[in-house]
Design an enzyme around this catalytic site. Structure first.
Site, PDB file in Angstrom:
ATOM      1  N   ASP A   1      -3.417  11.677  16.737  1.00 39.70           N
ATOM      2  CA  ASP A   1      -2.791  12.248  15.541  1.00 39.70           C
ATOM      3  C   ASP A   1      -3.841  12.753  14.552  1.00 39.70           C
ATOM      4  O   ASP A   1      -3.724  12.550  13.353  1.00 39.70           O
ATOM      5  CB  ASP A   1      -1.863  11.234  14.860  1.00 39.70           C
ATOM      6  CG  ASP A   1      -0.971  11.890  13.809  1.00 39.70           C
ATOM      7  OD1 ASP A   1      -0.768  13.117  13.891  1.00 39.70           O
ATOM      8  OD2 ASP A   1      -0.505  11.188  12.893  1.00 39.70           O
TER       9      ASP A   1
ATOM     10  N   HIS B   1       0.130  15.496  12.440  1.00 36.10           N
ATOM     11  CA  HIS B   1       1.512  15.682  11.988  1.00 36.10           C
ATOM     12  C   HIS B   1       1.597  16.383  10.636  1.00 36.10           C
ATOM     13  O   HIS B   1       2.668  16.836  10.241  1.00 36.10           O
ATOM     14  CB  HIS B   1       2.265  14.340  11.958  1.00 36.10           C
ATOM     15  CG  HIS B   1       1.867  13.413  10.858  1.00 36.10           C
ATOM     16  ND1 HIS B   1       1.028  12.336  11.035  1.00 36.10           N
ATOM     17  CD2 HIS B   1       2.204  13.379   9.547  1.00 36.10           C
ATOM     18  CE1 HIS B   1       0.881  11.681   9.908  1.00 36.10           C
ATOM     19  NE2 HIS B   1       1.580  12.294   8.979  1.00 36.10           N
TER      20      HIS B   1
ATOM     21  N   SER C   1      -1.065  11.183   3.967  1.00 41.41           N
ATOM     22  CA  SER C   1      -1.465  11.435   5.347  1.00 41.41           C
ATOM     23  C   SER C   1      -2.677  12.347   5.405  1.00 41.41           C
ATOM     24  O   SER C   1      -2.686  13.428   4.808  1.00 41.41           O
ATOM     25  CB  SER C   1      -0.327  12.101   6.125  1.00 41.41           C
ATOM     26  OG  SER C   1       0.666  11.172   6.443  1.00 41.41           O
TER      27      SER C   1
END
Length: 388
Positions: free
Chosen positions: A151, A121, A225
């Site tokens: 992911d 993402h 992230s």
């Protein structure tokens, strides 16, 4: 005259004696005057010149070891108004300037060849990717491959003398172990936070198709992230991925993808351009008394199959709706996530033994899994689980 001189000598002697007593026992009384006149202040300093020694309990050594391999990732994506090509829209509102969308995340250099692990993402849909190292060097990042099911994504940069993180063994982690999260939260610059492993094997969170998260209370915020979760030895244990938050910031519940899973994705993408996972074509559900009664099965553990794809691997092997799969190979399956993970770990085209129960009969079937179709990227996560 003689008497006067004697008194003077005695007075001077007493004053000198008092001065020496005060200078010996209370020197600060005499320093007050010199300080007020711009004199030197008496202070005590630690000795200098020696190598810095980490304080007891400090985590500076693992942080120093791993930090150079953690990078900041900036992405940009061209944005156009959905009606910018409509002539009536342009007539009433004019040409709308296209404002590029920018994103921020982190990544971890895992190979001297320039391969970087990060979250899917973070780079999804990006037109340009810029990678900034901790030593301020910059490079354009190229997407080698992505895996929406976990992911994860693999990037590559072309730079010399790259710092590389050491991969740990996440299967040996224990609840209570100290860990550090390294990344670039909110774009303020590389930041290190500490905490412990709060839980292991977290799944059924609705974040990814394949979930086996490390839960930690080390502060993870937007921008972290794809960053590193390391142990006290500075070895990589996970890729920080999501947080449980009502405010958008850290609330002490963060999730990281174990490095054991990340290694499989890395090797699959680099070698074959994708992750090859097993697939049998069934619709599984967690076993409940209601489902057991509906399908007339006597099992009290396992995963019940409520649907079977026609001409799929499971149908060809003889699996039917109402069957309860209790194990795949040597792995017991107690829930849907466990079954998906076990089947995904099978090699497509190689036969595997499935144990199941049909009604009151127990049996075993040989199933040859196919290649799992690529899953679409999740467009929206539940409110509680947010990619950070």
């Amino acid at each position: 005259m003689k008497r006067t001189w004697l008194l003077f000598a005695q007075a001077v002697t007493v004053l000198l004696a008092a001065y020496f007593v005060v200078a010996t026992l209370k020197p600060e009384w005499l320093n007050k005057r010199s300080t007020s006149l711009g004199g030197v202040v008496s202070i005590v300093e630690a000795p200098s010149g020696g190598p810095a020694v980490a304080a007891p309990g400090s985590l500076s050594v693992p942080a120093k070891k791993a930090s150079p391999a953690v990078v900041s990732i900036n992405t940009s994506k061209a944005a156009r108004h959905p009606r910018s090509n409509d002539p009536w829209f342009r007539f009433f509102f004019g040409d709308q300037a296209d404002q590029p969308q920018v994103g921020l995340g982190s990544g971890v250099i895992v190979s001297p060849d320039g391969y970087i692990l990060t979250n899917n993402h973070v780079v999804e849909g990006a037109d340009e990717i810029e990678v900034t190292l901790n030593d301020s060097r910059h490079a354009r990042g190229k997407v080698i491959g992505t895996d929406p099911d976990t992911d994860l994504a693999v990037l590559k940069i072309e730079l010399d003398k790259l710092p590389v993180i050491v991969l740990g063994n996440s299967d040996e982690l224990l609840v209570g172990d100290q860990v550090l999260a390294i990344g670039n939260p909110f774009g303020v610059g590389q930041t290190v936070t500490s905490g412990i492993v709060s839980a292991l094997g977290r799944n059924q969170l609705g974040i990814n198709n394949f979930e086996n998260f490390i839960q930690t209370d080390a502060a993870i915020n937007p921008g972290n992230s794809g960053g590193a979760l390391i142990d006290v030895n500075g070895n990589l244990q996970g890729i920080n991925t999501a947080i449980y938050s009502r405010s958008g910031g850290s609330m002490g519940i963060g999730f990281a993808i174990p490095v054991s899973m990340a290694k499989i994705v890395l090797e699959g993408i680099v070698k074959e351009g994708q992750v090859r996972r097993g697939w049998i074509g069934v619709e599984p559900s967690d076993l409940s008394p209601e489902l057991a009664e509906t399908f007339g099965v006597k099992a009290d553990a396992g995963v019940i199959i409520t649907g079977v794809l026609q001409n799929g691997p499971a149908a060809k092997a003889g699996i039917r709706p109402g069957d309860v799969i209790t194990s795949v190979g040597e792995k017991k399956t107690d829930n849907v996530q466990g079954l998906l993970t076990a089947v995904a770990g099978l090699k497509p085209g190689s036969t595997a033994r499935f144990a199941l129960q049909r009604g009151s009969d127990k049996m075993e079937l040989d199933v040859m899994p196919g290649l799992r179709p690529r899953s679409p990227v999740r467009q929206q996560l539940p409110n509680q689980q947010q990619p950070e």
